[in-house]
Design a protein around this motif. Sequence first.
Motif, PDB file in Angstrom:
ATOM      1  N   LYS A  20       0.850  -1.186   0.000  1.00 32.91           N
ATOM      2  CA  LYS A  20       0.000   0.000   0.000  1.00 32.91           C
ATOM      3  C   LYS A  20       0.889   1.239   0.000  1.00 32.91           C
ATOM      4  O   LYS A  20       1.895   1.293   0.702  1.00 32.91           O
ATOM      5  CB  LYS A  20      -0.910   0.037   1.231  1.00 32.91           C
ATOM      6  N   ALA A  21       0.503   2.239  -0.781  1.00 30.44           N
ATOM      7  CA  ALA A  21       1.187   3.531  -0.806  1.00 30.44           C
ATOM      8  C   ALA A  21       0.337   4.498   0.002  1.00 30.44           C
ATOM      9  O   ALA A  21      -0.847   4.678  -0.280  1.00 30.44           O
ATOM     10  CB  ALA A  21       1.350   4.026  -2.240  1.00 30.44           C
ATOM     11  N   MET A  22       0.941   5.076   1.033  1.00 24.70           N
ATOM     12  CA  MET A  22       0.235   5.975   1.937  1.00 24.70           C
ATOM     13  C   MET A  22       0.863   7.365   1.873  1.00 24.70           C
ATOM     14  O   MET A  22       2.058   7.498   1.644  1.00 24.70           O
ATOM     15  CB  MET A  22       0.334   5.465   3.375  1.00 24.70           C
ATOM     16  N   SER A  23       0.050   8.387   2.125  1.00 27.21           N
ATOM     17  CA  SER A  23       0.587   9.741   2.240  1.00 27.21           C
ATOM     18  C   SER A  23       1.185   9.891   3.635  1.00 27.21           C
ATOM     19  O   SER A  23       1.004   9.025   4.495  1.00 27.21           O
ATOM     20  CB  SER A  23      -0.529  10.770   2.037  1.00 27.21           C
ATOM     21  N   GLU A  24       1.876  11.005   3.866  1.00 26.01           N
ATOM     22  CA  GLU A  24       2.451  11.261   5.200  1.00 26.01           C
ATOM     23  C   GLU A  24       1.372  11.344   6.277  1.00 26.01           C
ATOM     24  O   GLU A  24       1.615  11.009   7.435  1.00 26.01           O
ATOM     25  CB  GLU A  24       3.262  12.560   5.187  1.00 26.01           C
ATOM     26  N   SER A  25       0.167  11.757   5.885  1.00 26.75           N
ATOM     27  CA  SER A  25      -0.929  11.869   6.860  1.00 26.75           C
ATOM     28  C   SER A  25      -1.625  10.529   7.095  1.00 26.75           C
ATOM     29  O   SER A  25      -2.512  10.438   7.935  1.00 26.75           O
ATOM     30  CB  SER A  25      -1.958  12.900   6.366  1.00 26.75           C
TER      31      SER A  25
ATOM     32  N   TYR B 119      14.545   2.421 -15.979  1.00 28.37           N
ATOM     33  CA  TYR B 119      14.948   2.632 -17.364  1.00 28.37           C
ATOM     34  C   TYR B 119      16.368   3.170 -17.454  1.00 28.37           C
ATOM     35  O   TYR B 119      16.763   3.712 -18.472  1.00 28.37           O
ATOM     36  CB  TYR B 119      13.965   3.577 -18.062  1.00 28.37           C
ATOM     37  N   GLY B 120      17.126   3.027 -16.382  1.00 28.52           N
ATOM     38  CA  GLY B 120      18.520   3.442 -16.398  1.00 28.52           C
ATOM     39  C   GLY B 120      18.809   4.703 -15.612  1.00 28.52           C
ATOM     40  O   GLY B 120      19.945   4.966 -15.274  1.00 28.52           O
ATOM     41  N   GLY B 121      17.804   5.488 -15.315  1.00 27.43           N
ATOM     42  CA  GLY B 121      18.022   6.731 -14.578  1.00 27.43           C
ATOM     43  C   GLY B 121      17.599   6.629 -13.128  1.00 27.43           C
ATOM     44  O   GLY B 121      17.438   7.635 -12.456  1.00 27.43           O
ATOM     45  N   GLY B 122      17.398   5.432 -12.647  1.00 24.37           N
ATOM     46  CA  GLY B 122      16.919   5.217 -11.282  1.00 24.37           C
ATOM     47  C   GLY B 122      15.532   4.616 -11.307  1.00 24.37           C
ATOM     48  O   GLY B 122      14.783   4.769 -12.269  1.00 24.37           O
ATOM     49  N   SER B 123      15.184   3.924 -10.253  1.00 26.75           N
ATOM     50  CA  SER B 123      13.895   3.238 -10.184  1.00 26.75           C
ATOM     51  C   SER B 123      12.759   4.219  -9.909  1.00 26.75           C
ATOM     52  O   SER B 123      12.953   5.271  -9.310  1.00 26.75           O
ATOM     53  CB  SER B 123      13.926   2.186  -9.070  1.00 26.75           C
ATOM     54  N   SER B 124      11.571   3.825 -10.346  1.00 24.13           N
ATOM     55  CA  SER B 124      10.361   4.578 -10.030  1.00 24.13           C
ATOM     56  C   SER B 124       9.264   3.579  -9.699  1.00 24.13           C
ATOM     57  O   SER B 124       9.292   2.436 -10.146  1.00 24.13           O
ATOM     58  CB  SER B 124       9.939   5.486 -11.195  1.00 24.13           C
TER      59      SER B 124
ATOM     60  N   THR C  26      13.196   7.369  -4.501  1.00 22.62           N
ATOM     61  CA  THR C  26      14.306   8.012  -3.791  1.00 22.62           C
ATOM     62  C   THR C  26      13.906   8.151  -2.326  1.00 22.62           C
ATOM     63  O   THR C  26      12.716   8.067  -1.990  1.00 22.62           O
ATOM     64  CB  THR C  26      14.592   9.414  -4.363  1.00 22.62           C
ATOM     65  N   ARG C  27      14.863   8.382  -1.471  1.00 19.68           N
ATOM     66  CA  ARG C  27      14.574   8.551  -0.037  1.00 19.68           C
ATOM     67  C   ARG C  27      13.672   9.771   0.173  1.00 19.68           C
ATOM     68  O   ARG C  27      12.831   9.771   1.068  1.00 19.68           O
ATOM     69  CB  ARG C  27      15.879   8.693   0.742  1.00 19.68           C
ATOM     70  N   ALA C  28      13.830  10.820  -0.642  1.00 21.47           N
ATOM     71  CA  ALA C  28      12.997  12.019  -0.486  1.00 21.47           C
ATOM     72  C   ALA C  28      11.531  11.744  -0.847  1.00 21.47           C
ATOM     73  O   ALA C  28      10.630  12.219  -0.172  1.00 21.47           O
ATOM     74  CB  ALA C  28      13.540  13.149  -1.353  1.00 21.47           C
ATOM     75  N   ALA C  29      11.296  10.969  -1.920  1.00 23.11           N
ATOM     76  CA  ALA C  29       9.925  10.712  -2.362  1.00 23.11           C
ATOM     77  C   ALA C  29       9.293   9.505  -1.664  1.00 23.11           C
ATOM     78  O   ALA C  29       8.070   9.413  -1.573  1.00 23.11           O
ATOM     79  CB  ALA C  29       9.894  10.501  -3.868  1.00 23.11           C
TER      80      ALA C  29
ATOM     81  N   VAL D 115       5.489   5.012   2.543  1.00 23.94           N
ATOM     82  CA  VAL D 115       4.995   6.392   2.649  1.00 23.94           C
ATOM     83  C   VAL D 115       5.536   7.143   1.440  1.00 23.94           C
ATOM     84  O   VAL D 115       6.732   7.091   1.148  1.00 23.94           O
ATOM     85  CB  VAL D 115       5.444   7.057   3.972  1.00 23.94           C
ATOM     86  N   ILE D 116       4.638   7.836   0.760  1.00 25.19           N
ATOM     87  CA  ILE D 116       4.974   8.579  -0.449  1.00 25.19           C
ATOM     88  C   ILE D 116       4.893  10.072  -0.183  1.00 25.19           C
ATOM     89  O   ILE D 116       3.898  10.567   0.356  1.00 25.19           O
ATOM     90  CB  ILE D 116       3.992   8.228  -1.606  1.00 25.19           C
ATOM     91  N   VAL D 117       5.954  10.795  -0.562  1.00 27.43           N
ATOM     92  CA  VAL D 117       5.971  12.254  -0.540  1.00 27.43           C
ATOM     93  C   VAL D 117       6.307  12.663  -1.968  1.00 27.43           C
ATOM     94  O   VAL D 117       7.477  12.804  -2.324  1.00 27.43           O
ATOM     95  CB  VAL D 117       7.025  12.805   0.452  1.00 27.43           C
ATOM     96  N   PRO D 118       5.275  12.800  -2.806  1.00 29.46           N
ATOM     97  CA  PRO D 118       5.543  13.079  -4.221  1.00 29.46           C
ATOM     98  C   PRO D 118       6.256  14.413  -4.414  1.00 29.46           C
ATOM     99  O   PRO D 118       6.007  15.367  -3.681  1.00 29.46           O
ATOM    100  CB  PRO D 118       4.162  13.133  -4.864  1.00 29.46           C
ATOM    101  N   PRO D 119       7.160  14.478  -5.398  1.00 25.83           N
ATOM    102  CA  PRO D 119       7.778  15.765  -5.732  1.00 25.83           C
ATOM    103  C   PRO D 119       6.689  16.760  -6.130  1.00 25.83           C
ATOM    104  O   PRO D 119       5.596  16.371  -6.542  1.00 25.83           O
ATOM    105  CB  PRO D 119       8.681  15.438  -6.920  1.00 25.83           C
TER     106      PRO D 119
END
Length: 162
Positions: free
Chosen positions: A100-105, A118-123, A136-139, A151-155
């Motif tokens: 499950k993908a959850m928001s910070e709240s 695709y070579g530039g990092g996973s998504s 990424t650790r930020a997202a 927990v997902i923090v979208p850019p």
Amino acid sequence: MGVIGKPHGVRGLVRVNSFAEESDSLASYPLTDRNGRRFALAWLHDNVAQLSEVTAQGNRPITDRNEAETLTNTELFTPRSSLPAADEEEFYLADLIGLKAMSESGAEIGTIAAVHDYGGGSSLEIMPGALLVPFTRAAVPVVDVSSGHVVIVPPAEVTVAP
């Protein structure tokens, strides 16, 4: 785990691209293609291997260049149970699918449907809505496989539907 590349020489040898942490370890795993055909390989040098098809009668070495050519771009897989256990705080990317993908709240955003690279990092592809978020650790600051969520923090440039 790997991909069979072009033939090497005329005796059925092939180049193999290994995606295992230690490339040489690929030879120690039970390998199959997408159709369930089983293979074994023995490294000769660099990324060149002698490939054998594993049959009920035993291993049948591939010794013909023409047969080796038909295997070019064949993806090699191994059962999850054959892989070493992940260390604490580690996981396999395949372990993320279905979480499950959850928001910070704590609001549920969706479920991870796929992990792309695709070579530039996973998504991460989150459904419904096919939301793509960089892995990424930020997202994705929290990955908790044991409790089944991230927990997902979208850019800022990624819009999450309410």
